[in-house]
Design an enzyme around this catalytic site. Structure first.
Site, PDB file in Angstrom:
ATOM      1  CB  SER A   1      -1.082  -0.003   1.080  1.00  0.00           C
ATOM      2  OG  SER A   1      -1.896  -0.985   1.274  1.00  0.00           O
TER       3      SER A   1
ATOM      4  CG  ASP B   1      -6.405   8.129 -11.824  1.00  0.00           C
ATOM      5  OD1 ASP B   1      -6.845   7.680 -10.656  1.00  0.00           O
ATOM      6  OD2 ASP B   1      -6.160   9.352 -12.031  1.00  0.00           O
TER       7      ASP B   1
ATOM      8  N   GLY C   1      -6.287   1.556 -14.259  1.00  0.00           N
ATOM      9  CA  GLY C   1      -6.485   0.273 -13.782  1.00  0.00           C
ATOM     10  C   GLY C   1      -7.533  -0.028 -12.734  1.00  0.00           C
ATOM     11  NE  ARG C   2      -6.310   2.467  -7.043  1.00  0.00           N
ATOM     12  CZ  ARG C   2      -5.486   3.286  -6.491  1.00  0.00           C
ATOM     13  NH1 ARG C   2      -5.763   4.652  -6.628  1.00  0.00           N
ATOM     14  NH2 ARG C   2      -4.647   2.970  -5.707  1.00  0.00           N
TER      15      ARG C   2
ATOM     16  N   GLY D   1     -26.259 -26.089  -1.771  1.00  0.00           N
ATOM     17  CA  GLY D   1     -25.072 -26.872  -1.778  1.00  0.00           C
ATOM     18  C   GLY D   1     -24.224 -26.759  -3.321  1.00  0.00           C
TER      19      GLY D   1
ATOM     20  CD  GLU E   1      -5.052  -2.430 -11.042  1.00  0.00           C
ATOM     21  OE1 GLU E   1      -5.391  -1.313 -11.305  1.00  0.00           O
ATOM     22  OE2 GLU E   1      -4.942  -3.378 -12.108  1.00  0.00           O
ATOM     23  N   GLY E   2      -4.696  -0.998  -5.173  1.00  0.00           N
ATOM     24  CA  GLY E   2      -4.943  -0.380  -3.864  1.00  0.00           C
ATOM     25  C   GLY E   2      -6.240  -1.039  -3.239  1.00  0.00           C
TER      26      GLY E   2
HETATM   27  C1  LIG Z   1      -3.333 -11.964  -7.516  1.00  0.00           C
HETATM   28  C2  LIG Z   1      -2.660 -10.459  -7.251  1.00  0.00           C
HETATM   29  C3  LIG Z   1      -2.027  -9.922  -8.590  1.00  0.00           C
HETATM   30  C4  LIG Z   1      -1.442  -8.734  -8.309  1.00  0.00           C
HETATM   31  N1  LIG Z   1      -1.208  -8.077  -9.396  1.00  0.00           N
HETATM   32  C5  LIG Z   1      -0.105  -6.837  -9.446  1.00  0.00           C
HETATM   33  C6  LIG Z   1       0.507  -6.598 -10.434  1.00  0.00           C
HETATM   34  O1  LIG Z   1       0.366  -6.934 -11.581  1.00  0.00           O
HETATM   35  N2  LIG Z   1       1.534  -5.339 -10.103  1.00  0.00           N
HETATM   36  C7  LIG Z   1       1.758  -4.883  -9.053  1.00  0.00           C
HETATM   37  O2  LIG Z   1       2.288  -3.743  -8.645  1.00  0.00           O
HETATM   38  N3  LIG Z   1       1.086  -5.353  -7.729  1.00  0.00           N
HETATM   39  C8  LIG Z   1       0.145  -6.546  -7.949  1.00  0.00           C
HETATM   40  N4  LIG Z   1      -0.608  -7.031  -6.970  1.00  0.00           N
HETATM   41  C9  LIG Z   1      -0.002  -6.500  -5.458  1.00  0.00           C
HETATM   42  C10 LIG Z   1      -1.372  -5.650  -5.018  1.00  0.00           C
HETATM   43  O3  LIG Z   1      -1.268  -4.299  -5.486  1.00  0.00           O
HETATM   44  C11 LIG Z   1      -1.109  -5.456  -3.494  1.00  0.00           C
HETATM   45  O4  LIG Z   1      -1.260  -6.864  -2.827  1.00  0.00           O
HETATM   46  C12 LIG Z   1      -1.773  -4.453  -2.881  1.00  0.00           C
HETATM   47  O5  LIG Z   1      -1.421  -3.073  -3.226  1.00  0.00           O
HETATM   48  C13 LIG Z   1      -1.760  -4.581  -1.358  1.00  0.00           C
HETATM   49  O6  LIG Z   1      -0.418  -4.423  -0.931  1.00  0.00           O
HETATM   50  P1  LIG Z   1       0.033  -5.683   0.270  1.00  0.00           P
HETATM   51  O7  LIG Z   1      -0.319  -6.776  -0.350  1.00  0.00           O
HETATM   52  O8  LIG Z   1       1.496  -5.504   0.329  1.00  0.00           O
HETATM   53  O9  LIG Z   1      -0.801  -5.118   1.566  1.00  0.00           O
HETATM   54  P2  LIG Z   1      -0.326  -4.302   2.819  1.00  0.00           P
HETATM   55  O10 LIG Z   1      -0.146  -2.866   2.035  1.00  0.00           O
HETATM   56  O11 LIG Z   1       0.611  -4.778   3.397  1.00  0.00           O
HETATM   57  O12 LIG Z   1      -1.800  -4.095   3.417  1.00  0.00           O
HETATM   58  C14 LIG Z   1      -2.311  -5.127   4.410  1.00  0.00           C
HETATM   59  C15 LIG Z   1      -3.521  -4.534   5.130  1.00  0.00           C
HETATM   60  O13 LIG Z   1      -3.218  -3.338   5.715  1.00  0.00           O
HETATM   61  C16 LIG Z   1      -4.013  -2.352   5.318  1.00  0.00           C
HETATM   62  N5  LIG Z   1      -3.215  -1.141   5.333  1.00  0.00           N
HETATM   63  C17 LIG Z   1      -2.292  -0.710   4.727  1.00  0.00           C
HETATM   64  N6  LIG Z   1      -1.959   0.540   4.918  1.00  0.00           N
HETATM   65  C18 LIG Z   1      -3.032   1.185   5.402  1.00  0.00           C
HETATM   66  C19 LIG Z   1      -3.204   2.664   5.981  1.00  0.00           C
HETATM   67  N7  LIG Z   1      -2.539   3.507   5.492  1.00  0.00           N
HETATM   68  N8  LIG Z   1      -4.516   2.729   6.430  1.00  0.00           N
HETATM   69  C20 LIG Z   1      -5.413   1.700   6.671  1.00  0.00           C
HETATM   70  N9  LIG Z   1      -4.945   0.423   6.353  1.00  0.00           N
HETATM   71  C21 LIG Z   1      -3.909   0.072   5.718  1.00  0.00           C
HETATM   72  C22 LIG Z   1      -4.394  -2.654   3.807  1.00  0.00           C
HETATM   73  O14 LIG Z   1      -5.543  -1.993   3.623  1.00  0.00           O
HETATM   74  C23 LIG Z   1      -4.435  -4.184   4.011  1.00  0.00           C
HETATM   75  O15 LIG Z   1      -5.874  -4.613   4.596  1.00  0.00           O
HETATM   76  C24 LIG Z   1      -1.173  -8.260  -6.899  1.00  0.00           C
HETATM   77  C25 LIG Z   1      -1.597  -8.749  -6.025  1.00  0.00           C
HETATM   78  C26 LIG Z   1      -2.320  -9.975  -5.889  1.00  0.00           C
HETATM   79  C27 LIG Z   1      -2.852 -10.762  -4.657  1.00  0.00           C
END
Ligand SMILES: Cc1cc2nc3c(=O)[nH]c(=O)nc-3n(C[C@H](O)[C@H](O)[C@H](O)COP(=O)(O)OP(=O)(O)OC[C@H]3O[C@@H](n4cnc5c(N)ncnc54)[C@H](O)[C@@H]3O)c2cc1C
Length: 390
Positions: free
Chosen positions: A138, A246, A248-249, A346, A369-370
């Site tokens: 994030s 923007d 991608g979301r 089921g 994507e966030g």
């Molecule tokens: C199948 C899959 C495909 C993906 N494809 C891509 C890709 O092509 N390219 C790419 O770059 N990424 C990709 N991602 C990564 C994805 O964008 C990230 O998983 C996502 O941004 C969240 O980051 P994280 O998993 O590190 O979670 P974290 O950032 O560690 O978050 C964990 C939890 O903490 C919460 N959190 C974090 N910060 C805050 C805050 N400030 N306030 C409140 N809550 C917070 C989050 O909402 C979440 O609930 C992919 C992920 C998956 C699972």
């Protein structure tokens, strides 16, 4: 949004035609293969080629670079239909079109556009978007991947995590920090050919859903790229990432409208066929309650996507409205899929019906994507003027 502005909900003849074509393609080409691909965790490259042939990779790219030059409303209609059939293929469309192509269209120079866009639109090359890292999700500005200037160009070192299509891509958009002291103003974005020395990838297995999608870890070990691989200026990387998101979301949100609609379709059909107490279960008010909730969420999600598309197509700011659409549509997809399983009883718990897959596939959309929390922080920041992200 401007006061007094009018959104036209009417589709043009061309948009209707493209939607029909996408619907037909989804039903005839994607649906018959989706269960097998999901069961076997198969990234269906043949189907990806078909998506390219019909013009669904890079549809928003201008025609001069091999795209279709359609507007966001039309793009959203395509993505909805693909998403209704298979979120794994929808991810291909979203990543290739929104994260990769739209970034090159907006930020690439002429040489970079000529080099990559035609290949990406025809599917000759797949692209991937390398922002997330093992320790950086994030908080995307906190890039640990490093790019160091040399006489010949740049040397990049680092690792990327969860990268969709990372094992198949020929080009990776790699975000890297050039000067940690500058924080997000030091980030640069590079177009890195994945056959570069020192570049490697590894598949990630065991996902809850999206099993037909390729997900990878990327490793960059002294990867050398020339100056011509740098997109825009050093320091523009964070802006490039945010503008890609923007688009991608919006794409993820539109795909989720497809999941919602798929849940409605499957639940209406099943509830009219399935009999209990000598009557179709559709005749029970509590079943209709579930279906009505799905219908309302589907319509609301679609209208929020269409509003975001309209803002994009009319050149207005839309980051907040795109986040609203993404937050609502992704959460709606999870809820609709959950309700869809409930309507099926089921039978909804096995993959003979699409709702089981919808539920597993929808789950990731509130993460990538966030996350939903990040979308709420963007919306809250716009509403209050206070940044609660840190
Ligand atoms: C199948 C899959 C495909 C993906 N494809 C891509 C890709 O092509 N390219 C790419 O770059 N990424 C990709 N991602 C990564 C994805 O964008 C990230 O998983 C996502 O941004 C969240 O980051 P994280 O998993 O590190 O979670 P974290 O950032 O560690 O978050 C964990 C939890 O903490 C919460 N959190 C974090 N910060 C805050 C805050 N400030 N306030 C409140 N809550 C917070 C989050 O909402 C979440 O609930 C992919 C992920 C998956 C699972």
């Amino acid at each position: 949004m401007q006061n007094g502005a009018v959104i036209d909900f009417e589709l043009t003849d061309e948009q209707r035609l493209i939607r029909e074509t996408a619907r037909d393609f989804a039903d005839k080409e994607i649906f018959p293969r989706v269960r097998d691909n999901d069961r076997n965790e198969r990234f269906d490259t043949e189907l990806v080629s078909k998506l390219a042939d019909i013009g669904f990779l890079g549809a928003i790219v201008p025609e001069e670079y091999g795209g279709r030059g359609v507007d966001y409303r039309t793009y959203g209609l395509i993505v909805e239909e693909v998403g209704r059939a298979d979120s794994a293929m929808r991810t291909v469309v979203s990543v290739q079109t929104s994260l990769v192509c739209s970034s090159i269209v907006r930020w690439g120079n002429e040489e970079q556009k000529q080099q990559w866009l035609p290949k990406l639109c025809t599917g000759e090359a797949l692209g991937c978007f390398g922002l997330t890292e093992p320790g950086t999700g994030s908080d995307a500005a906190n890039q640990q991947t490093r790019a160091k200037k040399t006489d010949a160009g740049w040397v990049i070192n680092g690792a990327k995590q969860w990268i969709s299509m990372g094992n198949y891509a020929k080009v990776a958009l790699v975000f890297a920090q050039t000067d940690p002291e500058k924080q997000h103003r030091g980030i640069a974005c590079f177009l890195v050919p994945t056959d570069s020395d020192g570049f490697s990838s590894q598949a990630i297995h065991g996902k809850l859903g999206l099993k037909g999608s390729d997900t990878a870890e990327l490793f960059l070990d002294d990867v050398e790229v020339p100056d011509s691989a740098l997109m825009a200026e050093v320091g523009d990387g964070f802006k490039i990432a945010m503008s890609a998101l923007d688009s991608g979301r919006f794409s993820v949100a539109s795909g989720c409208v497809g999941i919602c609609q798929g849940c409605v379709n499957a639940s209406v059909e099943y509830s009219k066929e399935r009999k209990q107490f000598d009557r179709p279960i559709a005749s029970f008010q509590l079943v209709q309650d579930m279906i009505a909730r799905m219908v309302v969420k589907t319509e609301a999600a679609r209208l929020l996507c269409w509003r975001a598309a309209w803002l994009k197509d009319t050149g207005q700011p839309n980051t907040t409205e795109t986040s609203i659409a993404k937050l609502y549509a992704t959460e709606a997809a999870v809820e609709c899929a959950n309700l869809g399983v409930q309507v099926h009883g089921g039978s909804g718990y096995v993959d003979d019906h699409p709702v089981e897959r919808y539920l597993r596939d929808a789950r990731v959309t509130t993460l990538y994507e966030g996350t939903s929390q990040i979308q709420k922080l963007i919306i809250g920041r716009a509403a209050t003027g206070i940044n609660a992200m840190v």
